[in-house]
Design an enzyme around this catalytic site. Structure first.
Site, PDB file in Angstrom:
ATOM      1  N   ARG A  58      -0.892 -16.065  15.567  1.00 32.45           N
ATOM      2  CA  ARG A  58      -0.725 -15.380  14.278  1.00 32.45           C
ATOM      3  C   ARG A  58      -0.496 -13.891  14.523  1.00 32.45           C
ATOM      4  O   ARG A  58       0.211 -13.221  13.792  1.00 32.45           O
ATOM      5  CB  ARG A  58      -1.930 -15.595  13.363  1.00 32.45           C
TER       6      ARG A  58
ATOM      7  N   TYR B 134      14.230  -2.992  -5.594  1.00 36.50           N
ATOM      8  CA  TYR B 134      14.497  -4.424  -5.507  1.00 36.50           C
ATOM      9  C   TYR B 134      13.543  -5.163  -6.461  1.00 36.50           C
ATOM     10  O   TYR B 134      12.357  -4.823  -6.536  1.00 36.50           O
ATOM     11  CB  TYR B 134      14.288  -4.864  -4.056  1.00 36.50           C
TER      12      TYR B 134
ATOM     13  N   ASP C 121      12.664   1.890   2.419  1.00 36.37           N
ATOM     14  CA  ASP C 121      13.241   0.554   2.590  1.00 36.37           C
ATOM     15  C   ASP C 121      14.738   0.758   2.843  1.00 36.37           C
ATOM     16  O   ASP C 121      15.485   1.137   1.940  1.00 36.37           O
ATOM     17  CB  ASP C 121      12.975  -0.284   1.335  1.00 36.37           C
TER      18      ASP C 121
ATOM     19  N   LYS D 161      18.579  -9.859   5.603  1.00 31.81           N
ATOM     20  CA  LYS D 161      19.853  -9.316   5.151  1.00 31.81           C
ATOM     21  C   LYS D 161      20.710  -8.928   6.362  1.00 31.81           C
ATOM     22  O   LYS D 161      20.983  -9.764   7.194  1.00 31.81           O
ATOM     23  CB  LYS D 161      19.596  -8.142   4.193  1.00 31.81           C
TER      24      LYS D 161
HETATM   25  C1  LIG Z   1      15.789  -8.716  -0.094  1.00 29.62           C
HETATM   26  C2  LIG Z   1      15.083  -7.424  -0.124  1.00 29.62           C
HETATM   27  C3  LIG Z   1      13.695  -7.351   0.081  1.00 29.62           C
HETATM   28  C4  LIG Z   1      12.832  -8.576   0.280  1.00 29.62           C
HETATM   29  O1  LIG Z   1      13.166  -9.271   1.445  1.00 29.62           O
HETATM   30  P1  LIG Z   1      12.957 -10.869   1.642  1.00 29.62           P
HETATM   31  O2  LIG Z   1      13.302 -11.055   3.065  1.00 29.62           O
HETATM   32  O3  LIG Z   1      13.888 -11.546   0.682  1.00 29.62           O
HETATM   33  O4  LIG Z   1      11.542 -11.165   1.317  1.00 29.62           O
HETATM   34  C5  LIG Z   1      13.114  -6.097   0.083  1.00 29.62           C
HETATM   35  N1  LIG Z   1      13.833  -4.970  -0.133  1.00 29.62           N
HETATM   36  C6  LIG Z   1      15.171  -5.017  -0.342  1.00 29.62           C
HETATM   37  C7  LIG Z   1      15.916  -3.736  -0.566  1.00 29.62           C
HETATM   38  C8  LIG Z   1      15.841  -6.236  -0.344  1.00 29.62           C
HETATM   39  O5  LIG Z   1      17.155  -6.259  -0.576  1.00 29.62           O
END
Ligand SMILES: *Cc1c(COP(=O)(O)O)cnc(C)c1O
Length: 398
Positions: free
Chosen positions: A61, A114, A186, A211
């Site tokens: 973990r 987001y 982010d 992404k």
């Molecule tokens: C998709 C996304 C997230 C969350 O990510 P997941 O992998 O889908 O949990 C957070 N911040 C941004 C800017 C995103 O586009």
């Protein structure tokens, strides 16, 4: 340290392929092995004691060699001291906030985020006695009234999901640091190939690896990179017992495979993105386009300073608003109607349609500030630019 032992520093694209891995340490295997194990043994009880005392490999973990390699590589690419990789982008947000914030603390966030980060900020953290203060950081001076001695974190995205708005990392970090707040960016919409927020003063960078970094739309992952003391808290508290949101070693290996082509992909996403944005801006039925590398973008200068290109993410609206957006979506033949972004294939979503549909099961669902009924979010993929442009043109034709 593998090939990083070269006498001169290696460049980004090279490090994305080689950093922290030496085949000689792995029986010559050129591709890093995937360690499928839930636990670890040691030859002696004394060595078990040592692993426990040093936070070493004891249980999967907390630690896995495949995941560790990905953490080291991502941290290196961001120019960060350390990194932690978790099960998804939302797991990264959850681990970060639950590890670094306590009851009574305040977190300042940009007003548009987001959608699920937004849900966490409005519905999640306040339940634990954490005060969330949304502000418009497009003008960094707005921070002055939002910051208090209780502010622990200033949190924002740039580029912003889904608007593709841009925030000035250096200007925000300078103000936040005056009160000792931690600056978290982010950077999912750009990836470290285009933007490295730590170079502009951020303390932590967060990514949804789902992404661009994985880039192939087949796995979930998240990461936080930055100051070692903060990463240790997120790893040692967040992943160990607050959430337990560990990534699987297979997912970590797939993300690492995607990472090998990140530079190449981001170059093409940016090139095609700019072409598509220009075409949309020139189209008579398009009311507006938000793309960081268009001169018409509100923060074009900041984008050019912070980012190597505009990435493949943009938002736009049609003169026919909500109905026009739905008509466009129904006519597309190549571009895929789907949430998520940063994949090889072009993806498009209409947040207002999703929001209306969601209200049937979640009556309190709302759109973030600056997200209008007409907004379409387009993630330009790696198909031939001519085919993406043609598909939009035929869908826009009256
Ligand atoms: C998709 C996304 C997230 C969350 O990510 P997941 O992998 O889908 O949990 C957070 N911040 C941004 C800017 C995103 O586009």
């Amino acid at each position: 340290m593998g090939k990083d032992r070269a006498s001169h520093p290696l460049h980004f694209a090279t490090r994305a392929i080689h950093h922290a891995y030496d085949p000689a340490d792995h029986q010559g295997a050129v591709a890093p092995p995937v360690y499928f194990t839930s636990t670890y043994t040691f030859p002696t009880i004394e060595e078990t004691d040592a692993a426990a005392a040093q936070g070493g490999l004891l249980y999967a973990r907390e630690h896995n060699p495949t995941t560790r390699l990905l953490e080291a590589r991502l941290a290196n690419l961001e120019g960060a001291e350390a990194g932690v990789v978790v099960a998804s982008g939302m797991a990264a947000v959850g681990n970060l906030t639950l590890s670094l914030l306590s009851q009574g603390d305040e977190i300042v966030v940009h007003q548009t985020l987001y959608s699920n980060t937004m849900a966490m900020m409005s519905g999640g953290l306040p339940r634990f006695g954490i005060k969330v203060v949304p502000v418009d950081l497009a003008d960094p001076a707005n921070l002055e009234t939002a910051l208090t001695p209780l502010t622990r974190i200033v949190y924002f995205e740039t580029p912003i999901n889904p608007t593709a708005g841009i925030l000035d990392i250096a200007a925000i970090a300078e103000r936040a640091h005056k009160v000792g707040a931690i600056v978290v960016v982010d950077g999912t919409f750009a990836s470290p190939a285009l933007q490295r927020p730590i170079e502009f003063g951020a303390d932590l960078v967060l990514h949804s690896l789902t992404k661009y970094i994985n880039g192939h739309g087949d796995v979930l992952g998240g990461a936080v990179l930055g100051r070692r003391d903060l990463i240790e808290k997120i790893h040692g508290n967040g992943v160990r017992y607050l959430t337990g949101a560990t990534i699987s070693p297979m997912a970590a290996a797939l993300v690492m495979r995607g990472l090998r082509t990140l530079s190449l992909r981001m170059e093409r996403h940016g090139e095609t993105g700019l072409q598509v944005a220009r075409m949309l801006e020139a189209h008579p039925d398009v009311a507006w386009v938000s793309y960081p590398y268009l001169p018409s973008h509100a923060a074009h200068d900041v984008a050019r300073r912070q980012m190597a290109n505009g990435s493949g993410m943009m938002s736009f609206g049609l003169r026919d608003g909500f109905d026009g957006a739905r008509r466009l979506l129904s006519r597309l033949r190549l571009i895929t109607r789907a949430v998520s972004l940063g994949d090889t294939e072009s993806l498009i979503t209409h947040p207002a349609s999703l929001n209306r549909a969601r209200r049937k099961i979640r009556p309190d669902a709302t759109l973030a500030p600056c997200v209008g009924d007409d907004l379409l979010r387009l993630s330009v993929g790696l198909e031939d630019a001519r085919d993406i442009v043609d598909d939009l043109r035929q869908a826009l034709a009256r």
